[in-house]
Design a protein around this motif. Structure first.
Motif, PDB file in Angstrom:
ATOM      1  N   ARG A 198       5.884 -17.267  -1.162  1.00 10.03           N
ATOM      2  CA  ARG A 198       7.189 -17.517  -0.523  1.00 10.03           C
ATOM      3  C   ARG A 198       7.032 -18.106   0.874  1.00 10.03           C
ATOM      4  NH1 ARG A 198       8.504 -12.092  -2.697  1.00 10.03           N
ATOM      5  NH2 ARG A 198       8.148 -11.174  -0.645  1.00 10.03           N
ATOM      6  N   GLU A 207      -0.151 -12.287  -3.216  1.00  9.11           N
ATOM      7  CA  GLU A 207       0.170 -13.641  -3.711  1.00  9.11           C
ATOM      8  C   GLU A 207       1.686 -13.878  -3.711  1.00  9.11           C
ATOM      9  OE1 GLU A 207      -1.848 -13.369  -7.391  1.00  9.11           O
ATOM     10  OE2 GLU A 207      -3.766 -14.083  -6.565  1.00  9.11           O
ATOM     11  N   ARG A 208       2.434 -12.839  -4.059  1.00 12.27           N
ATOM     12  CA  ARG A 208       3.885 -12.971  -4.115  1.00 12.27           C
ATOM     13  C   ARG A 208       4.446 -13.311  -2.717  1.00 12.27           C
ATOM     14  NH1 ARG A 208       5.870  -7.830  -7.017  1.00 12.27           N
ATOM     15  NH2 ARG A 208       4.017  -8.159  -8.259  1.00 12.27           N
ATOM     16  N   THR A 212      12.385 -10.314  -2.082  1.00  8.74           N
ATOM     17  CA  THR A 212      12.271 -11.776  -1.997  1.00  8.74           C
ATOM     18  C   THR A 212      12.779 -12.336  -0.670  1.00  8.74           C
ATOM     19  OG1 THR A 212      14.384 -11.916  -3.140  1.00  8.74           O
ATOM     20  CG2 THR A 212      12.407 -12.142  -4.491  1.00  8.74           C
ATOM     21  N   THR A 224      -1.871  -9.277  -6.367  1.00  7.46           N
ATOM     22  CA  THR A 224      -0.640  -9.936  -6.854  1.00  7.46           C
ATOM     23  C   THR A 224       0.494  -9.754  -5.842  1.00  7.46           C
ATOM     24  OG1 THR A 224       0.194  -8.015  -8.084  1.00  7.46           O
ATOM     25  CG2 THR A 224      -1.275  -9.535  -9.271  1.00  7.46           C
ATOM     26  N   TRP A 225       0.512  -8.621  -5.161  1.00  9.62           N
ATOM     27  CA  TRP A 225       1.548  -8.427  -4.129  1.00  9.62           C
ATOM     28  C   TRP A 225       1.357  -9.462  -3.016  1.00  9.62           C
ATOM     29  CZ3 TRP A 225       0.306  -2.511  -3.384  1.00  9.62           C
ATOM     30  CH2 TRP A 225       0.584  -1.840  -4.584  1.00  9.62           C
ATOM     31  N   ALA A 263       6.425  -7.156  -0.910  1.00 11.70           N
ATOM     32  CA  ALA A 263       6.132  -8.141  -1.960  1.00 11.70           C
ATOM     33  C   ALA A 263       7.312  -8.270  -2.916  1.00 11.70           C
ATOM     34  CB  ALA A 263       4.875  -7.719  -2.718  1.00 11.70           C
ATOM     35  N   ASN A 264       7.950  -7.136  -3.191  1.00  9.23           N
ATOM     36  CA  ASN A 264       9.059  -7.148  -4.160  1.00  9.23           C
ATOM     37  C   ASN A 264      10.384  -7.606  -3.554  1.00  9.23           C
ATOM     38  OD1 ASN A 264       7.401  -6.271  -6.192  1.00  9.23           O
ATOM     39  ND2 ASN A 264       7.819  -4.112  -5.836  1.00  9.23           N
TER      40      ASN A 264
END
Lengths: 337, 472
Positions: free
Chosen positions: A245, A240-241, A105, A237-238, A102-103
């Motif tokens: 993308r 969703e991230r 990009t 939230t992970w 998730a982090n």
């Protein structure tokens, strides 16, 4: 004897002696039923992690042993035409890996994460963090080349794995433990493991797994459904991230049965935990009991399949993913993006 | 890439064949330099830029120093060069340490702020190549050596891959003459080089990693609470582990360099056969201790300004050795304790008993074992994660035994037998210097030794290669 010749003779004698000893040692181990297997480690994991970033639509297989010993990444790759990386880690729940993806990009692919309600509990989130730290901080080209050279040796030689190091064998003898445990998992270079229950005592393994689970639930009683669900807001939230993308995330509750399933249900009743989260989660949640394709799968130790069932299990997963619209129907273009 | 990896085996084989197949001495040196940069880039390609920059800077400074006519300008150039080198080392290695220390000190007086993680990566081998660069510039300043006329030769001195990341720490005036004379394969010590490479690898992969490390890891685990037996076992076993790890690395470096026709200085001379800590430090990491002696202790005045000042200089020198090893207070304490013990030993020898004059074999063996025990107690701070852990471990060594043993009796037996063999070999060879004797060894003994080394390597498959001294 002249000085250079002295060294030549000494080295020839030494190399021949060591080769003969190694051949004898290998033979002795094979006679005792050991088979070659790749030794899983953080470097092997990192090779798979590298693959994730070679294609924008790559598939990441996350989870623990129930994914690692059941889903064939090569078959998934053939069926989907998408690079597929096995990042599941035996014995360790995968939330840290999901957080890492998730982090990052760069990652915009599909995550298929094998998980159950127990594994989603916050106290298990960091289990795979050391693997990610290794990849981020210690993974180098030199390590990659080393691992790529070691792997073929381990594929073909029993004695190329660390349990068969002389010092470890001597230590085991002194401890009175005898030869190393003859593991019934054969690991492949792509980190797929195949269980061969013919080489293990299935009743003993089954009993051992259940005893472990009983003890686990004694030591770590489940959080209340409310606390458990609250904790998962961050996980959402992970998801969703990744999905923002253009990626996609699937949580897959792998099959279990018998006493194992009964214990899970007693501690994490499906409707209060899994189903409750499925209603609010941005991820696609698949529960094996809702997927008819898994109906014929047998679980000798109540939670894992035999290696011979890997093709059928992988096909069942692919079928289910197609039914849920995660993958295009069979015959459609391999990659929808 | 580390010497105990198949990556290095493949790299060495490729470079070796290319080097000896290449005609022309200059082309061969260019090949070695390119290979050395590739070797370094295998960790982190970005740090090659730093390595090239510091190499070019110090080479230029050497020239400026040589052509400078006034003492004032020469001194200014020297200070500038030392400042730049130490600034790079300080930034990459010590910035986080000093920041954390400052935060802790401010906290003591009630000033609190969020600790910073500077996220600085340590370029591997920076402590080693910085010291080599400094010695070059200082030697040019002292006119001990002429400035290098060839950037290629100077680059090879700093970068030559066998010593680049963990020594031995070379001196330019030793290495440079070797770059001026073309090598002929037939004149080089190929057999000895391969034998030392095999012996060094065996020490690392078999003894350090598989025999000693498992016990050390158990005793020094953050949650472990060892009693007297386990604390002594952990401390002595760690001393043996770090010796086999680093002396093994040094032997590999010396052996690999010999394959290309270059000779490196010996870095370890049976340190556990030493009688007294002062003697031990002339045998342990020799190229570092002699560097600090020549470029710190002597300029500080050594004993020229009186005994007390000399003792203070000694302690300063060892504090620097400690800090060189790592950016942590545990290393500073380790260095400081080493310095204080050597001062105490000197006073004891001067005023009570000069035990170094004992000549009997048994007496010297007992004194060597006592020296090893002192080294082991100090080494606790080298290995401990924190000062508190080191302190409690030392207290445990002289306290009561714990109710439960951390290390099984079988493991104790294994490290005792192997450790005793290593110590006995060191005591027996305490007076043997260098490796020239290897060439005169009868071939059956040579074959037996090489067979043992190759077998130890072949039957020691391990995971995740790493050398302890790479972190420095």
């Amino acid at each position: 004897m002249r000085r250079p010749l002295r060294y030549v003779v000494a080295f020839v004698v030494a190399v021949v002696a060591v080769l003969v000893a190694a051949a004898g040692f290998e033979h002795a181990m094979r006679v005792r039923g050991y088979v070659p297997s790749v030794q899983d480690d953080e470097d092997l994991w990192s090779i798979q992690a590298d693959r994730l970033f070679t294609a924008p639509d790559a598939i990441a297989l996350l989870g623990a042993s129930r994914i690692q010993f059941a889903v064939d990444p090569e078959r998934v790759e053939q069926a989907t035409g998408r690079t597929t990386a096995m990042l599941a880690v035996n014995g360790e729940y995968p939330l840290a890996a999901l957080r890492w993806l998730a982090n990052d990009t760069e990652f915009r692919g599909l995550v298929i994460m094998g998980i159950d309600a127990r594994g989603l509990d916050r106290r298990h989130w960091d289990m795979q963090q050391p693997w990610i730290d290794h990849y981020r901080k210690r993974w180098t080209l030199a390590r990659k080349i080393n691992r790529l050279l070691v792997t073929p040796l381990q594929q073909h030689l029993v004695i190329a794995r660390s349990p068969f190091a002389l010092a470890n064998l001597v230590r085991r003898q002194l401890e009175g433990w005898g030869l190393p445990f003859n593991d019934y998992v054969v690991m492949q270079p792509d980190r797929l493991g195949a269980l061969d229950y013919r080489r293990g005592d299935i009743d003993l393994i089954r009993r051992h797994r259940i005893d472990d689970l009983v003890q686990y639930y004694k030591d770590y009683p489940p959080a209340s459904p409310q606390a458990w669900n609250d904790g998962l807001r961050e996980v959402s939230t992970w998801v969703e991230r990744i999905q923002a993308r253009g990626g996609r995330v699937v949580f897959f509750r792998e099959p279990s049965g018998g006493e194992h399933l009964a214990l899970d249900e007693k501690n994490y009743p499906r409707e209060l935990y899994w189903d409750a989260y499925a209603k609010v989660s941005p991820a696609t949640l698949i529960e094996f009991r809702d997927a008819p394709a898994f109906a014929g799968i047998t679980l000798p130790d109540t939670s894992h399949i035999d290696g011979t069932e890997i093709p059928a299990f992988t096909e069942a997963l692919l079928t289910t993913l197609r039914e849920r619209g995660v993958l295009p129907p069979s015959g459609a273009p391999a990659s929808p993006r | 890439m580390t010497f105990d990896s198949l990556t290095f085996a493949a790299f060495l084989a490729l470079v070796y064949v290319a080097y000896w197949a290449t005609p022309g001495w200059r082309t061969r040196k260019q090949l070695l330099l390119a290979a050395s940069y590739a070797f370094y880039a295998a960790w982190n390609p970005f740090f090659v830029v730093l390595l090239v920059a510091t190499t070019c800077f110090d080479w230029l400074m050497g020239h400026k120093l040589e052509s400078a006519t006034t003492p004032r300008l020469r001194k200014t150039l020297l200070v500038a060069s030392i400042t730049v080198n130490l600034a790079a080392l300080g930034f990459f290695k010590y910035a986080q340490f000093f920041t954390d220390t400052a935060i802790a000190l401010f906290a003591l007086v009630g000033v609190r702020y969020q600790p910073m993680d500077l996220g600085i990566l340590l370029p591997v081998g920076i402590s080693f190549y910085t010291f080599e660069s400094l010695s070059y510039v200082i030697d040019v300043y002292r006119r001990r050596t002429a400035a290098s006329s060839s950037l290629l030769d100077y680059g090879l001195y700093v970068t030559f891959f066998p010593h680049l990341v963990a020594g031995p720490i070379l001196r330019y005036y030793d290495f440079n003459p070797q770059t001026e004379v073309p090598k002929r394969w037939a004149d080089t010590a190929q057999g000895r080089g391969l034998a030392l490479l095999a012996l060094g690898l065996a020490m690392k992969v078999c003894l350090a990693d598989l025999v000693f490390a498992p016990v050390v890891d158990q005793v020094f685990a953050p949650a472990a609470h060892p009693g007297a037996r386990d604390a002594w076992l952990g401390a002595t076993t760690f001393s043996l582990q770090v010796y086999c790890d680093f002396a093994g690395y040094s032997l590999c470096a010396i052996g690999a360099a010999l394959l290309f026709g270059f000779r490196f200085p010996t870095n370890f001379e049976s340190p556990f056969g030493a009688v007294g800590m002062a003697d031990l430090w002339t045998r342990w990491h020799i190229t570092l201790s002699s560097w600090v002696r020549d470029y710190v202790f002597v300029p500080l005045g050594s004993y020229r300004r009186g005994r007390v000042r000399g003792y203070a200089n000694l302690v300063i020198m060892f504090l620097l050795i400690g800090l060189w090893h790592g950016a942590a207070w545990t290393f500073v304490v380790w260095g400081g304790v080493n310095g204080l013990i050597i001062v105490a030993e000197r006073l004891f020898r001067d005023h009570v008993w000069d035990f170094t004059r004992v000549r009997g074999i048994a007496g010297r063996a007992l004194l060597a074992l006592a020296t090893f025990a002192v080294f082991a107690v100090e080494a606790v701070f080298f290995r401990a994660h924190t000062l508190a852990q080191g302190g409690s471990m030392v207290l445990a060594m002289f306290g009561a035994d714990a109710p439960t043993a951390l290390v099984s009796l079988a493991q104790v037996k294994l490290v005792m037998v192997v450790g005793a063999a290593v110590l006995a070999a060191q005591i027996a060879t305490a007076n043997v210097r260098g490796w020239d004797w290897l060439d005169g060894t009868p071939w059956p003994w040579l074959a037996a030794g090489i067979t043992a080394a190759l077998a130890a390597i072949a039957f020691s498959p391990g995971l995740s290669p790493a050398f302890i001294y790479f972190q420095f």
